[in-house]
Write a protein that holds these residues in place. Structure first.
Motif, short mmCIF file in Angstrom:
data_model
loop_
_atom_site.label_atom_id
_atom_site.label_comp_id
_atom_site.label_asym_id
_atom_site.label_seq_id
_atom_site.Cartn_x
_atom_site.Cartn_y
_atom_site.Cartn_z
N ASP A 128 0.81 -1.27 0.14
CA ASP A 128 -0.13 0.04 -0.05
C ASP A 128 0.95 1.19 -0.07
N PHE A 129 0.77 1.94 -1.17
CA PHE A 129 1.72 3.14 -1.35
C PHE A 129 1.21 4.14 -0.33
N ALA A 130 -0.03 4.32 -0.22
CA ALA A 130 -0.52 5.72 0.71
C ALA A 130 -0.20 5.32 2.25
N ARG A 131 0.04 4.20 2.53
CA ARG A 131 0.50 3.83 4.01
C ARG A 131 1.72 3.55 4.15
N ARG A 132 2.68 3.78 3.25
CA ARG A 132 4.24 3.59 3.23
C ARG A 132 4.98 3.91 4.47
N GLY A 133 4.42 5.07 4.96
CA GLY A 133 5.14 5.53 6.07
C GLY A 133 4.89 4.56 7.38
N ALA A 134 3.55 4.20 7.57
CA ALA A 134 3.40 3.48 8.88
C ALA A 134 4.16 2.02 8.58
N VAL A 135 4.10 1.67 7.43
CA VAL A 135 4.86 0.30 7.00
C VAL A 135 6.32 0.30 7.34
N ALA A 187 9.90 12.38 7.76
CA ALA A 187 10.94 11.45 7.73
C ALA A 187 12.03 11.94 8.85
N VAL A 188 12.01 13.13 8.96
CA VAL A 188 12.78 13.85 10.10
C VAL A 188 12.35 13.22 11.37
N ARG A 189 11.22 13.14 11.70
CA ARG A 189 10.70 12.68 12.89
C ARG A 189 10.92 11.07 13.12
N ARG A 190 10.80 10.43 11.84
CA ARG A 190 11.17 9.06 11.81
C ARG A 190 12.62 8.95 12.32
N ALA A 191 13.51 9.67 11.94
CA ALA A 191 14.96 9.35 12.01
C ALA A 191 15.07 10.04 13.52
N ALA A 192 14.51 10.96 14.17
CA ALA A 192 14.82 11.21 15.28
C ALA A 192 14.30 10.24 16.46
N LEU A 193 13.06 9.67 16.00
CA LEU A 193 12.50 8.47 16.86
C LEU A 193 12.98 7.23 16.89
#
Length: 302
Positions: A128-135, A187-193
């Protein structure tokens, strides 16, 4: 540096790369290894749709195969996926591949990950491209487990779960560094956490301090005290006085002047810079790598 030849987007590929192959890739990798570069990087795209092929080209080597090849012909340089779109694959598949790279290289892997941006790739692979962040978030968590020290890792999430399944060889490193790529707020928040490092995607210099400030804010609010490796992609470089048109954005000229410009990244809080050299041939590129190591890098040590 990210290696040429293995990815040939028209944004950065030089004309000579179109006819280059494994021998060129090997010689450039060895030159960077000899010169003391920190890492070599390889990109990840499974397939490029026709609508993007004109700009991106369809030349994208597989990063696992490429980094494994590099592991066998280099001695000390680290090997980075910049970036692996790990959401396209089950985390156990990714763990098997990159654990093997770390094993074969003697513990030289850095796993760079990103969300991806080509919708057709996701659609073709049933993701699912739309959910790629959560994936991606869950995949990173699953990979932390699967690439750990346990032969039989365990993980239970919304999309992935596994237990009682053994994988060997294990990585040489007890903890594979995971660097998160991307410059969007998510993406920056993902890197941080979730990251051990952050790989921005070509942010202009003027925007980096605010991005780094946000990253540190999110990390502090989460109570994360471990250090994080902050990167940057520098402008194109050409060491010396070029006798051909290298582009107005290219940093060129005397080594100390180039070094002075690059030291500004350290003042922003950047720990490592990814460099790319303008070149008209493999020989010119390896000459640039050697010149940078001999004449520019010593000015960066301070």
């Amino acid at each position: 540096m990210q290696l040429p030849v293995q990815s040939q987007s028209t944004i950065y590929a030089e004309p000579w790369e179109a006819d280059a192959g494994a021998e060129d890739l090997a010689e450039i990798a060895r030159a960077a290894d000899r010169a003391g570069f920190a890492y070599l990087a390889s990109c990840d795209h499974v397939a490029i749709p026709r609508r993007l092929a004109g700009a991106m080209s369809t030349v994208w080597y597989d990063p696992v195969a490429t980094l494994s090849f590099l592991a066998g012909i280099t001695e000390r340089v680290l090997l980075l996926s910049h970036v692996a779109v790990v959401g396209l694959r089950h985390p156990l598949v990714t763990a098997k591949q990159y654990a093997t790279v770390d094993h074969l290289s003697g513990g030289r892997l850095i796993l760079g990950v990103g969300a991806g941006h080509v919708a057709e790739e996701f659609e073709a692979l049933g993701v699912d491209f739309a959910r790629r962040g959560a994936v991606l978030d869950e995949t990173i968590d699953a990979l932390r487990a699967a690439l750990g020290e346990e032969e039989y890792p365990e993980f239970a999430g919304e999309r992935f779960s596994f237990s009682g399944l053994g994988q060997r060889p294990r990585p040489v490193q007890p903890r594979i560094p995971v660097w998160v790529g991307g410059s969007s707020p998510a993406a920056v928040r993902r890197a941080a956490l979730r990251g051990d490092g952050w790989l921005p995607q070509g942010d202009p210099r003027a925007e980096l301090p605010d991005q780094i400030s946000r990253l540190r804010m999110w990390r502090g609010e989460a109570g994360i005290t471990e250090p994080i490796e902050i990167g940057a992609i520098a402008e194109p470089l050409y060491v010396g006085d070029a006798t051909w048109e290298v582009g107005r954005r290219t940093l060129t000229g005397k080594p100390d002047a180039i070094a002075e410009s690059l030291r500004a990244y350290a003042a922003m809080g950047v720990h490592q810079i990814q460099v790319r050299f303008r070149s008209r041939s493999r020989a010119e590129l390896t000459d640039q790598i050697a010149a940078f190591a001999a004449d520019v890098a010593p000015h960066l040590d301070s």
